[in-house]
Design an enzyme around this catalytic site. Structure first.
Site, mmCIF file in Angstrom:
data_model
loop_
_atom_site.group_PDB
_atom_site.id
_atom_site.type_symbol
_atom_site.label_atom_id
_atom_site.label_comp_id
_atom_site.label_asym_id
_atom_site.label_seq_id
_atom_site.Cartn_x
_atom_site.Cartn_y
_atom_site.Cartn_z
ATOM 1 N N ALA A 75 -74.978 6.358 10.435
ATOM 2 C CA ALA A 75 -74.891 5.384 11.944
ATOM 3 C C ALA A 75 -73.492 5.451 12.757
ATOM 4 O O ALA A 75 -73.321 5.904 13.380
ATOM 5 C CB ALA A 75 -75.122 3.791 11.146
ATOM 6 N N ASN A 161 -75.028 -6.989 12.477
ATOM 7 C CA ASN A 161 -75.006 -6.629 11.118
ATOM 8 C C ASN A 161 -74.121 -8.225 10.237
ATOM 9 O O ASN A 161 -74.450 -7.529 8.846
ATOM 10 C CB ASN A 161 -74.022 -5.613 10.272
ATOM 11 N N GLN A 189 -79.541 -2.470 11.332
ATOM 12 C CA GLN A 189 -80.094 -3.080 10.545
ATOM 13 C C GLN A 189 -81.023 -3.587 11.355
ATOM 14 O O GLN A 189 -82.156 -4.664 10.804
ATOM 15 C CB GLN A 189 -79.065 -4.990 11.541
ATOM 16 N N SER A 209 -79.859 4.412 10.390
ATOM 17 C CA SER A 209 -78.607 4.915 8.821
ATOM 18 C C SER A 209 -80.060 5.011 7.249
ATOM 19 O O SER A 209 -80.844 4.245 8.161
ATOM 20 C CB SER A 209 -77.627 4.282 9.006
ATOM 21 N N HIS A 211 -78.532 4.440 4.107
ATOM 22 C CA HIS A 211 -78.522 3.947 3.308
ATOM 23 C C HIS A 211 -78.862 2.246 3.474
ATOM 24 O O HIS A 211 -78.539 1.823 2.540
ATOM 25 C CB HIS A 211 -76.924 3.607 2.269
ATOM 26 N N THR A 250 -73.721 23.240 8.253
ATOM 27 C CA THR A 250 -74.794 23.036 7.610
ATOM 28 C C THR A 250 -75.482 20.970 7.088
ATOM 29 O O THR A 250 -74.876 20.150 6.653
ATOM 30 C CB THR A 250 -74.246 23.659 5.840
ATOM 31 N N CYS A 336 -62.186 -18.523 9.796
ATOM 32 C CA CYS A 336 -60.916 -18.807 10.492
ATOM 33 C C CYS A 336 -60.215 -19.437 9.391
ATOM 34 O O CYS A 336 -59.087 -19.523 9.786
ATOM 35 C CB CYS A 336 -60.492 -19.312 11.980
#
Lengths: 412, 141
Positions: A75, A161, A189, A209, A211, A250, A336
């Site tokens: 991605a 995400n 996601q 993506s 995975h 390739t 934070c």
């Protein structure tokens, strides 16, 4: 069923490759090992067949035609190709002015979109980074308000995400089509988890993506619309002209075959998987919020992809919380409070860090996550938070009714 | 990151956790010195309370800590070390000794500094409450 530790609740980072995917890939390592570009022998044809089957499987998952799917290394590459490739082609100056055009994105995109946008900014494009509201959802109205006559590209992720919030993608796509602006969305996601139809949802460019949806790492795809409008991209990688010239090199045949299989499995099991994931998440969030105070689920609760939960715990420091839940593999994004953990720009963008002293966990589920594992996570987190609150002087102050922001702290 | 066994032990079994009463109550007690150092937005807040006899012996110590495992361990260790000492002896405790005892890595040295500071702050508070001049030279930081 016994729980094997550590338990894996970091499926927004990556998923286990489905054994059915691995099985589909295996012949392409050492039997059908040909180069898909070898046009004049059996080995090449077999590899090409494998890739074209995968292209059809990928296209079917998103309601596209197979010719519109470009395979990439993931991605990040898809996002780079979409954003930079479109900006180069569609660059234009407003009438009578200098400049190369205007791009709209938002501050809580993944770095794989933010950083290409920042690079384009340095190269003369103007970029608007929309700030999300506190619920994290980017709306079509926000994009509309940022539109200019020289806007050439909008890139807004489908689901975030870190917190899983879903942006108004079909509406933003529609707006872009009305205005003749190219619309890219990072679907990493979203795709494979939620129903996707690039026609209905008005998408010109869609990255995803392998995975993150039970496929292998190192392979992703970019949907590039071919009709109404025909989207053109400037390639990032030049060479042998593979993937319609948009991505030379390739092809990763084994990876692509696995990617295709993963797409097929996601499409077939989508409803079932989604129901399961929602149930697991409800169990986790109710289990924690029902037994603990000052727990906050981050992001719009009603507009989230089903596999991600981002939760903040008051008066507890992030690194010590992680130390207390070593048997759970998950992500921490401190808003934070912690000097040692990298603060999350997404949570900061939502204003989560405005209240003092929170730490946050992102827990994300897969098709293999069990209720027992969720229960184990609830008990571990409860135990760790209780332990740390007993130690926390801030929790004491809270219990005494003291407003932490009124105290003059001795900064170091 | 890997923590030393001693840090893990203090994290799991912190010594002398607690306080000698609500924050408003201990403020007025002359036998208690309170030191609160750090800030929530920095990720560390240490609170050390010392119960000191009229002749300056630390009878008891309690701590609370919002912070990482090393911060918790540093403040827990500090309570162990100050108990039974005179305030002058307690002021001799150096952060480097805490670093050594807990095998803290360089990025965690500030935790030991904070622990030393909390001892200093608690003793100053006790001295002020008891009309004893605070030795400005003791401000190492």
């Amino acid at each position: 069923m016994a729980v094997h530790t550590p338990i894996y609740l970091d499926n927004a980072a990556t998923t286990r490759c489905d054994p059915r995917v691995v099985e589909a890939m295996l012949p392409y390592f050492s039997e059908k090992f040909g180069n898909a570009g070898s046009r004049n022998h059996r080995f090449g044809w077999d590899a090409e067949d494998g890739i074209e089957t995968a292209r059809e499987q990928a296209a079917r998952l998103i309601g596209a035609e197979s010719k519109e799917v470009i395979f990439t290394s993931g991605a990040t590459e898809s996002n780079n190709l979409a954003v930079k490739g479109a900006a180069e082609i569609y660059a234009k100056a407003p009438a009578g002015q200098q400049g190369r055009g205007h791009i709209i994105t938002c501050t809580i995109e993944h770095k794989a979109v933010l950083d290409p946008c920042k690079r384009l900014q340095r190269e003369g494009f103007e970029v608007t980074f929309l700030d999300p509201p506190s619920d994290g959802v980017i709306t079509a109205d926000m994009v509309r308000a940022a539109m200019r006559p020289d806007t050439i590209l909008v890139s807004i992720m489908w689901a975030n995400n870190e917190i899983g919030t879903i942006n108004e993608v079909p509406q933003i796509g529609q707006l872009c089509h009305e205005k003749g602006v190219i619309f890219h969305t990072d679907g990493t996601q979203w795709v494979g988890k939620m129903p996707t139809d690039v026609e209905r949802d008005c998408i010109d460019l869609l990255s995803w993506s392998g995975h993150k949806m039970y496929g292998p790492k190192g392979v992703g795809a970019l949907y590039v619309r071919r009709r109404k409008p025909r989207v053109r991209l400037e390639a990032l990688i030049d060479g042998g002209g593979q993937e319609r010239g948009m991505r030379s090199g390739t092809q990763n045949v084994t990876g692509i075959v696995g990617f295709g299989k993963a797409c097929e499995l996601c499409l077939a099991g989508m409803e079932h998987d989604r129901e399961r994931l929602l149930k697991l998440r409800r169990r986790l969030e109710d289990g924690l919020a029902g037994r603990m105070e000052v727990v906050q689920v981050n992001g719009n609760r009603d507009r989230r992809v089903p596999h991600i939960s981002n939760i903040s715990f008051g008066f507890v420091e992030g690194e010590s919380l992680m130390m207390g839940i070593k048997d759970i593999a998950c992500s921490s994004g401190s808003a934070c409070t912690s000097a040692s953990l990298e603060p999350s720009y997404v949570l900061k963008g939502l204003g989560v860090g405005d209240e003092l002293a929170h730490s946050s966990l992102r827990l994300s589920f897969s098709r293999w996550t069990t209720e027992e594992e969720v229960d184990f996570a609830i008990e571990s987190i409860l135990k760790a938070v209780e332990h740390l609150r007993k130690l926390s002087p801030l929790y004491d102050l809270y219990k005494e009714g003291v407003d932490l922001s009124t105290i003059e702290w001795q900064h170091h | 990151m890997a923590y030393s066994e001693k840090v893990v032990d203090h994290y799991q079994n912190p010594r002398n956790v607690g306080s000698f009463g609500a924050s408003t109550e201990v403020k007025t007690r002359t036998d208690i010195g309170v030191g609160i150092v750090g800030a929530p937005e920095c990720g560390d807040v240490m609170q050390l309370q010392l119960k000191v006899t009229a002749d300056g012996v630390i009878e008891d110590a309690k701590f609370k800590c919002f912070g990482c495992g090393s911060a918790i361990a540093s403040s827990s260790l500090a309570t162990e070390w100050v108990k039974g000492r005179t305030i002058d002896q307690a002021l001799q405790i150096k952060n480097s000794q805490i670093v050594e005892e807990l095998a803290l890595p360089p990025v965690k040295i500030h935790c030991s500094v904070l622990a030393e500071d909390s001892i200093r702050a608690a003793i100053e508070d006790w001295k002020k409450k008891n009309g004893i001049a605070v030795d400005e030279a003791s401000h190492a930081h």
